[in-house]
Motif scaffolding. Structure first.
Motif, PDB file in Angstrom:
ATOM      1  N   ALA A 255      -2.508 -14.194   0.041  1.00  0.00           N
ATOM      2  CA  ALA A 255      -1.934 -12.873  -0.203  1.00  0.00           C
ATOM      3  C   ALA A 255      -2.735 -11.752   0.450  1.00  0.00           C
ATOM      4  O   ALA A 255      -2.186 -10.930   1.186  1.00  0.00           O
ATOM      5  N   TYR A 256      -4.022 -11.719   0.202  1.00  0.00           N
ATOM      6  CA  TYR A 256      -4.786 -10.541   0.606  1.00  0.00           C
ATOM      7  C   TYR A 256      -5.068 -10.504   2.101  1.00  0.00           C
ATOM      8  O   TYR A 256      -5.181  -9.422   2.688  1.00  0.00           O
ATOM      9  N   SER A 257      -5.151 -11.684   2.755  1.00  0.00           N
ATOM     10  CA  SER A 257      -5.299 -11.672   4.210  1.00  0.00           C
ATOM     11  C   SER A 257      -4.026 -11.144   4.872  1.00  0.00           C
ATOM     12  O   SER A 257      -4.089 -10.361   5.826  1.00  0.00           O
ATOM     13  N   ARG A 258      -2.874 -11.554   4.340  1.00  0.00           N
ATOM     14  CA  ARG A 258      -1.607 -11.051   4.900  1.00  0.00           C
ATOM     15  C   ARG A 258      -1.428  -9.563   4.604  1.00  0.00           C
ATOM     16  O   ARG A 258      -0.904  -8.812   5.432  1.00  0.00           O
ATOM     17  N   ILE A 259      -1.854  -9.140   3.433  1.00  0.00           N
ATOM     18  CA  ILE A 259      -1.746  -7.719   3.085  1.00  0.00           C
ATOM     19  C   ILE A 259      -2.608  -6.879   4.018  1.00  0.00           C
ATOM     20  O   ILE A 259      -2.193  -5.804   4.480  1.00  0.00           O
ATOM     21  N   PHE A 260      -3.816  -7.346   4.317  1.00  0.00           N
ATOM     22  CA  PHE A 260      -4.694  -6.613   5.235  1.00  0.00           C
ATOM     23  C   PHE A 260      -4.034  -6.460   6.604  1.00  0.00           C
ATOM     24  O   PHE A 260      -4.033  -5.369   7.190  1.00  0.00           O
ATOM     25  N   ILE A 261      -3.464  -7.558   7.105  1.00  0.00           N
ATOM     26  CA  ILE A 261      -2.785  -7.497   8.409  1.00  0.00           C
ATOM     27  C   ILE A 261      -1.606  -6.540   8.355  1.00  0.00           C
ATOM     28  O   ILE A 261      -1.382  -5.745   9.271  1.00  0.00           O
TER      29      ILE A 261
END
Length: 338
Positions: A255-261
Motif C-alpha cells: 500500500a504505502y509504496s504505491r501511495i508514495f509513487i
C-alpha cells in the motif's frame, strides 16, 4: 418468482432530471420491481413533483445532503430487496435493462456487483465517460474503462459485446446483491462522492466476490449531473479518494509504496495545473493530500483482515495507464498489452 429488485434513484435538487428520465424508469420491464426515490434534503420541488405525478413511487427522505455514499447508505437501510440498483438521476433506460443483468448475476453466487453497458445519452453511438464497458485499475491505482482512456471515449462498434469480469462497476447504474452490500457495510460515507463504488467493489473482491459487466443491457448517461468536470472540488475528491482506496484495500506491504509513487505522479499533475494557470485545481491537489494524510489513522482502522495481492485481481492492468496514454499515445483499450 424472480428475485426482488429495488431501483433506487438518489436525488438532490434534480427536479429537471426526474422530469426527463423518471418516465422511462417507470416503463422498466421486470416483474418483481420496486421504484424508490431517495432524497438528500432537496431544496427545490423534487419531492413534491414525484409525489404529485408518480404517487406509486416510494419516497425516502434524508434529513440532510449526505452526498452519494452516505446518502445511499441511509436510504438503503430502509429498503428490503434481494438486489439493489443504484441509478443516477441523469440516466435514461430502455424497457429491458434490468432482466439481462439479473439473469447474469443469478448464474453465479460469487457475483456480487454488475453494471450494464453505459453509453452517452447525447450521442448513443459513444460510450459514456463514467462507466463505458466496465472499470479497470492500473498498477498505480488510476481508474479507467473499456471504451474510455482519460479524455478519449470510443464509439460503440460492438467491440465490447463480451460480458466479462471487471475490477469495478460504475455507480451510475450499479447492481448489487443486498446480502453482499450488508456484508461489507455498503459505501464508505467518508468518500462523500467519487470513487466510492471502486472502494466498494475492491472490498468485495478482497473477500473473493466477482464484479462483472453485462453487455446484454445498456443505459444512457448524461454525466456530470451533480459536479462538473471543471469543478476544483471534483478534482479534490478524485485525488483524495483515489489515495484512500489504495490505503484501504492493498496489502500493507504494497500500500504505502504505491501511495508514495501516486503522490509523486500527483505532483506532476500539480505542476501541470500551475503551468496552465489553474491555481484552483493545483490547490485542490494540495488539499486532497493534506486531508488524506490527516485521515491516515482513521482509514487504517477500516482495513479488513483480508487483502488479496493486487496482481491476482481480475481487471487490473499491470502497467501505467498514464505512460501508455501520454507517452506511448495509446488511445484505445484494445491496444493495451497486459
Amino acid at each position: 418468482m424472480e428475485p426482488s429488485v429495488a431501483v433506487v434513484i438518489l436525488n438532490w435538487n434534480g427536479q429537471a432530471l426526474l422530469q426527463q428520465f423518471l418516465p422511462g424508469v417507470i416503463q422498466s420491464k421486470y416483474s418483481n420491481l420496486q421504484l424508490i426515490v431517495g432524497d438528500n434534503a432537496s431544496t427545490d420541488h423534487s419531492v413534491e413533483f414525484v409525489r404529485t405525478n408518480y404517487p406509486d413511487i416510494r419516497i425516502i427522505k434524508n434529513d440532510a445532503n449526505y452526498g452519494f455514499a452516505e446518502g445511499y447508505r441511509k436510504i438503503l437501510e430502509q429498503v428490503d430487496a434481494e438486489y439493489y440498483v443504484l441509478l443516477n438521476s441523469d440516466v435514461e433506460v430502455p424497457e429491458n435493462w434490468i432482466q439481462p443483468v439479473i439473469d447474469m448475476m443469478q448464474t453465479d453466487s460469487s457475483i456480487a456487483v454488475a453494471q450494464p453497458k453505459i453509453k452517452w445519452q447525447k450521442n448513443r453511438n459513444e460510450f459514456e465517460y463514467a462507466g463505458a464497458a466496465g472499470g479497470y485499475l492500473d498498477l498505480h491505482g488510476f481508474p479507467f474503462c473499456r471504451g474510455r482512456l482519460f479524455e478519449t471515449v470510443e464509439s460503440d462498434h460492438g467491440q465490447y459485446n463480451d460480458s466479462s469480469e471487471i475490477f469495478w462497476a460504475s455507480g451510475a447504474a450499479l447492481f448489487i446483491k443486498s446480502k453482499q452490500w450488508k456484508e461489507v457495510g455498503g459505501l464508505d460515507p467518508d468518500f462523500f462522492a467519487h470513487m466510492e463504488e471502486i472502494d466498494l467493489c475492491w472490498r468485495l473482491k478482497n473477500l473473493g466476490y466477482k464484479v462483472v459487466y453485462c453487455a446484454d443491457a445498456e443505459v444512457y448517461h448524461v454525466g456530470g449531473g451533480t459536479l462538473s468536470a471543471n469543478n476544483p472540488y471534483k478534482t479534490y475528491l478524485n485525488f483524495r479518494n483515489n489515495l484512500i482506496i489504495l490505503q484501504k484495500n492493498l496489502p500493507i506491504g504494497d500500500a504505502y509504496s504505491r501511495i508514495f509513487i501516486r503522490m509523486c505522479i500527483d505532483f506532476v499533475a500539480w505542476i501541470h495545473f500551475l503551468l496552465q494557470g489553474k491555481t484552483d485545481f493545483a490547490f485542490a491537489i494540495n488539499k486532497a493530500h493534506f486531508h488524506f494524510l490527516k485521515s491516515l489513522s482513521a482509514n487504517s482502522k477500516k482495513r479488513t483482515a483480508k487483502q488479496i495481492s493486487f496482481q491476482k485481481h481480475v481487471g487490473q492492468y499491470p502497467s501505467s495507464i498514464v505512460y501508455a496514454y501520454f507517452i506511448k499515445k495509446i488511445r484505445f483499450f484494445s491496444q493495451l498489452k497486459s
